[in-house]
Design a protein around this motif. Structure first.
Motif, PDB file in Angstrom:
ATOM      1  N   PHE A 430       0.841  -1.209   0.000  1.00 28.27           N
ATOM      2  CA  PHE A 430       0.000   0.000   0.000  1.00 28.27           C
ATOM      3  C   PHE A 430       0.868   1.247   0.000  1.00 28.27           C
ATOM      4  CE2 PHE A 430      -2.214   3.474   2.012  1.00 28.27           C
ATOM      5  CZ  PHE A 430      -3.490   3.425   1.465  1.00 28.27           C
ATOM      6  N   TYR A 431       1.836   1.308   0.926  1.00 32.70           N
ATOM      7  CA  TYR A 431       2.712   2.468   1.024  1.00 32.70           C
ATOM      8  C   TYR A 431       3.490   2.701  -0.277  1.00 32.70           C
ATOM      9  CZ  TYR A 431       2.138   2.645   6.125  1.00 32.70           C
ATOM     10  OH  TYR A 431       1.642   2.758   7.375  1.00 32.70           O
ATOM     11  N   PHE A 432       4.055   1.624  -0.795  1.00 28.76           N
ATOM     12  CA  PHE A 432       4.932   1.758  -1.958  1.00 28.76           C
ATOM     13  C   PHE A 432       4.184   2.297  -3.171  1.00 28.76           C
ATOM     14  CE2 PHE A 432       6.739   0.012  -5.873  1.00 28.76           C
ATOM     15  CZ  PHE A 432       8.024   0.532  -5.807  1.00 28.76           C
ATOM     16  N   PHE A 433       3.045   1.717  -3.480  1.00 29.76           N
ATOM     17  CA  PHE A 433       2.339   2.132  -4.692  1.00 29.76           C
ATOM     18  C   PHE A 433       1.722   3.522  -4.538  1.00 29.76           C
ATOM     19  CE2 PHE A 433       2.412  -2.482  -5.521  1.00 29.76           C
ATOM     20  CZ  PHE A 433       2.992  -2.436  -6.775  1.00 29.76           C
ATOM     21  N   TYR A 434       1.293   3.863  -3.344  1.00 27.80           N
ATOM     22  CA  TYR A 434       0.773   5.220  -3.132  1.00 27.80           C
ATOM     23  C   TYR A 434       1.909   6.236  -3.247  1.00 27.80           C
ATOM     24  CZ  TYR A 434      -1.871   9.115  -1.243  1.00 27.80           C
ATOM     25  OH  TYR A 434      -2.494  10.324  -1.084  1.00 27.80           O
ATOM     26  N   LEU A 435       3.051   5.920  -2.655  1.00 27.13           N
ATOM     27  CA  LEU A 435       4.200   6.822  -2.711  1.00 27.13           C
ATOM     28  C   LEU A 435       4.699   6.967  -4.147  1.00 27.13           C
ATOM     29  CD1 LEU A 435       5.922   8.438  -0.703  1.00 27.13           C
ATOM     30  CD2 LEU A 435       7.473   6.495  -0.603  1.00 27.13           C
ATOM     31  N   ARG A 436       4.696   5.882  -4.867  1.00 22.41           N
ATOM     32  CA  ARG A 436       5.118   5.905  -6.274  1.00 22.41           C
ATOM     33  C   ARG A 436       4.234   6.856  -7.074  1.00 22.41           C
ATOM     34  NH1 ARG A 436       3.569   2.679 -10.704  1.00 22.41           N
ATOM     35  NH2 ARG A 436       5.209   2.417 -12.287  1.00 22.41           N
ATOM     36  N   ARG A 437       2.952   6.849  -6.761  1.00 27.05           N
ATOM     37  CA  ARG A 437       2.021   7.754  -7.460  1.00 27.05           C
ATOM     38  C   ARG A 437       2.272   9.212  -7.083  1.00 27.05           C
ATOM     39  NH1 ARG A 437      -4.609   7.522  -6.906  1.00 27.05           N
ATOM     40  NH2 ARG A 437      -5.058   9.313  -8.270  1.00 27.05           N
ATOM     41  N   GLN A 438       2.532   9.446  -5.790  1.00 32.36           N
ATOM     42  CA  GLN A 438       2.747  10.818  -5.316  1.00 32.36           C
ATOM     43  C   GLN A 438       4.022  11.430  -5.889  1.00 32.36           C
ATOM     44  OE1 GLN A 438       0.797  12.888  -3.187  1.00 32.36           O
ATOM     45  NE2 GLN A 438      -0.703  11.355  -3.787  1.00 32.36           N
ATOM     46  N   LEU A 439       5.052  10.618  -6.034  1.00 32.27           N
ATOM     47  CA  LEU A 439       6.343  11.127  -6.501  1.00 32.27           C
ATOM     48  C   LEU A 439       6.493  11.053  -8.017  1.00 32.27           C
ATOM     49  CD1 LEU A 439       8.679   9.547  -3.790  1.00 32.27           C
ATOM     50  CD2 LEU A 439       7.859  11.917  -3.908  1.00 32.27           C
ATOM     51  N   GLY A 440       5.507  10.488  -8.690  1.00 31.10           N
ATOM     52  CA  GLY A 440       5.607  10.344 -10.130  1.00 31.10           C
ATOM     53  C   GLY A 440       6.594   9.269 -10.545  1.00 31.10           C
ATOM     54  N   GLY A 441       6.728   8.242  -9.673  1.00 30.30           N
ATOM     55  CA  GLY A 441       7.682   7.166  -9.927  1.00 30.30           C
ATOM     56  C   GLY A 441       8.689   7.069  -8.810  1.00 30.30           C
ATOM     57  N   VAL A 442       9.329   5.888  -8.674  1.00 29.31           N
ATOM     58  CA  VAL A 442      10.316   5.675  -7.620  1.00 29.31           C
ATOM     59  C   VAL A 442      11.589   5.118  -8.243  1.00 29.31           C
ATOM     60  CG1 VAL A 442      10.697   4.738  -5.304  1.00 29.31           C
ATOM     61  CG2 VAL A 442       8.383   5.136  -6.090  1.00 29.31           C
ATOM     62  N   ASP A 443      12.000   5.721  -9.366  1.00 28.90           N
ATOM     63  CA  ASP A 443      13.218   5.286 -10.052  1.00 28.90           C
ATOM     64  C   ASP A 443      13.189   3.771 -10.252  1.00 28.90           C
ATOM     65  OD1 ASP A 443      15.620   5.445 -11.302  1.00 28.90           O
ATOM     66  OD2 ASP A 443      16.824   5.660  -9.489  1.00 28.90           O
TER      67      ASP A 443
END
Length: 521
Positions: A430-443
């Motif tokens: 949950f955290y990872f995919f939400y954060l990925r959306r907020q940052l526009g990707g996680v490299d």
């Protein structure tokens, strides 16, 4: 290399803490075995220890570090220390109230946990132990604030060693006071160890104060609490109490269900969790501590891309250690329990039961370690309520699965540990995919390329562990202690060498970075 270097410093300190913590558990289990008396001790300690986990490795320390790091970056040291005094004064008042309420309501809480077939004597014993240990949370919370202050100025090793001071103090004073109460170390000797826990909380503070003084901090009670920065800390903390403590709350819920299982179930869950936390503490907690202040400073400007790269490196770093730890604990869990805990009154039956629990816990190790990296980032981004939503869903899953496993399917404590693994994995995703959306990707390219190499190297490690268990460690529980330690060391040593060799051949980025640094030197 700053992230890796600071993470390794913190990891080394945490390793010492985990080892001394394991020594504390060995003393408990060898003296009292997997019995109802030790179950009562662990149950009594569960609530103050739950709050300790939330404050020391969770909400308070993370919230304070995030806000104080931004304050120091923007306004300087004096403003950061003024904020620290305000928070410390408010925290002291809050802890006095919480400890008082905890002592007053220890009876009703233990009565609720010990409902069912348990005797009044068991309930009263747990209540007395709980009241003795409640002051520990006050000392531990202040220690957590000091830890956050030291992290803010770049000191990571010593704050982690504070827990080692707690462990050593609680062991030595517990043995001394316990022996004075009952030289044969019957159940009443646990009162001595309860006293050792509380005094150990004081030791956590004592070892950090000299270093804190050298940073320029001077303790001055400050009751000017109408400060937006103080309100921000508490505003970040309150929702993240649940968010950062999902696993701890799950463990507490597990304790209530475990009391309705066979005697020794609470002890099996607790001792297995201690082994499970050893690798998590080494890389997950340490990397999360280092990531938070760095990300907080990046967010003062517009550094979202930089944050994404930092998170990817952090996740890749913990995966490099988490993958082999998961494989070793899942394959050799019973052998590890035997090597560590098979002493005195902790017999082979208890070892097998605890090994089964550890195997179930290991399934959630990757998720838990990853959560320690990504969850603090929400504080830096000030997305305070999002983790709360995940926590609420995770706790509902935990209660539902535990009820099904215990009261419908009539399973043992290993299934309660499986619930913890399910919840931690859900939480991370949950955290990872939400954060990925907020940052526009996680490299993703950096992350996935490293993970693919790590998983491939892990296959070779797992093969060595399986072969060692099947061909070399037969009849392991009947071996002498020196033979057990030598046997498990040989198998894990060979597996580790194979893993590092495979990682080297596959050019795993983390191993390449360490190699490059040494070649440079």
């Amino acid at each position: 290399m700053s992230l890796m270097r600071n993470s390794l410093v913190a990891s080394g300190a945490i390793f010492a803490c985990r080892l001394t913590g394991m020594a504390r558990e060995i003393v408990y289990t060898s003296l009292f075995g997997a019995t109802g008396a030790l179950d009562a001790f662990y149950t009594a300690f569960r609530i103050p220890n739950l709050l300790r986990d939330l404050f020391a490795e969770g909400a308070l320390s993370q919230s304070y570090t995030s806000v104080a790091s931004k304050t120091r970056e923007a306004q300087g040291d004096a403003a950061a220390w003024e904020l620290t005094n305000k928070v410390a004064t408010q925290l002291s008042a809050l802890m006095i109230a919480i400890v008082t309420l905890g002592i007053l309501f220890a009876g009703p809480v233990m009565e609720a946990l010990y409902s069912g077939d348990h005797s009044l004597a068991e309930q009263l014993f747990a209540t007395d132990l709980s009241r003795i240990m409640w002051p520990f949370i006050g000392f531990a919370s202040l220690s957590a604030l000091i830890m956050g202050a030291l992290n803010m100025v770049g000191v990571f090793g010593l704050p982690m060693l504070a827990s080692a001071a707690f462990n050593v103090t609680s062991i030595l004073l517990g043995l001394l006071i316990g022996y004075f109460i009952d030289p044969s170390f019957g159940p009443k000797a646990l009162y001595g160890f309860a006293c050792g826990v509380t005094i150990g909380g004081m030791a956590q503070i004592a070892v950090q104060l000299p270093k804190l003084s050298k940073t320029g901090f001077c303790w001055k009670p400050n009751f000017q609490w109408n400060d937006p920065r103080v309100r921000k800390i508490w505003g970040l903390m309150l929702p993240s109490v649940l968010a950062s403590g999902v696993t701890q709350f799950t463990i507490f819920i597990n304790t209530g269900f475990a009391l309705d299982l066979q005697k020794g179930s609470v002890t099996a869950l607790t001792t297995a969790f201690r082994l499970w936390q050893l690798p998590v503490g080494l890389f997950g907690v340490a990397t999360g501590m280092v990531v938070l202040p760095a990300v907080s400073r990046m967010m003062v400007g517009d550094g979202r891309k930089e944050v994404a790269v930092h998170i990817a490196k952090g996740l890749r770093l913990v995966a490099f250690f988490a993958v082999p730890a998961f494989l070793i604990l899942s394959i050799l869990g019973t052998e590890f329990v035997s090597s560590v805990y098979q002493w005195g009154r902790f017999n082979q039956e208890a070892v097998r039961y605890t090994g089964e629990v550890l195997g179930a816990y290991s399934l959630g190790l990757l998720g838990y370690a990853g959560t320690k990296v990504v969850q603090p980032v929400f504080l830096a981004l000030e997305k305070r309520w999002v983790p709360l939503i995940a926590a609420a869903v995770a706790l509902a899953i935990s209660i539902g699965l535990n009820y099904c496993f215990v009261y419908i399917l009539h399973k043992n404590a290993a299934w309660l540990a499986l619930t913890t693994s399910v919840v931690t994995t859900f939480n991370f995703l949950f955290y990872f995919f939400y954060l990925r959306r907020q940052l526009g990707g996680v490299d993703g390219r950096t992350l996935l390329s490293g993970l693919a190499r790590i998983m491939a190297a892990g296959i070779f490690l797992g093969a060595v562990c399986w072969a060692g268990k099947a061909w070399f460690l037969q009849g392991f529980l009947n071996w002498t202690f020196p033979a057990r330690v030598l046997g498990i060391s040989l198998v894990c040593g060979c597996a580790g060498i194979v893993y590092l060799a495979a990682a080297f051949l596959l050019k795993t980025p983390e191993l390449e970075a360490v190699r490059a640094k040494f070649l440079k030197r």
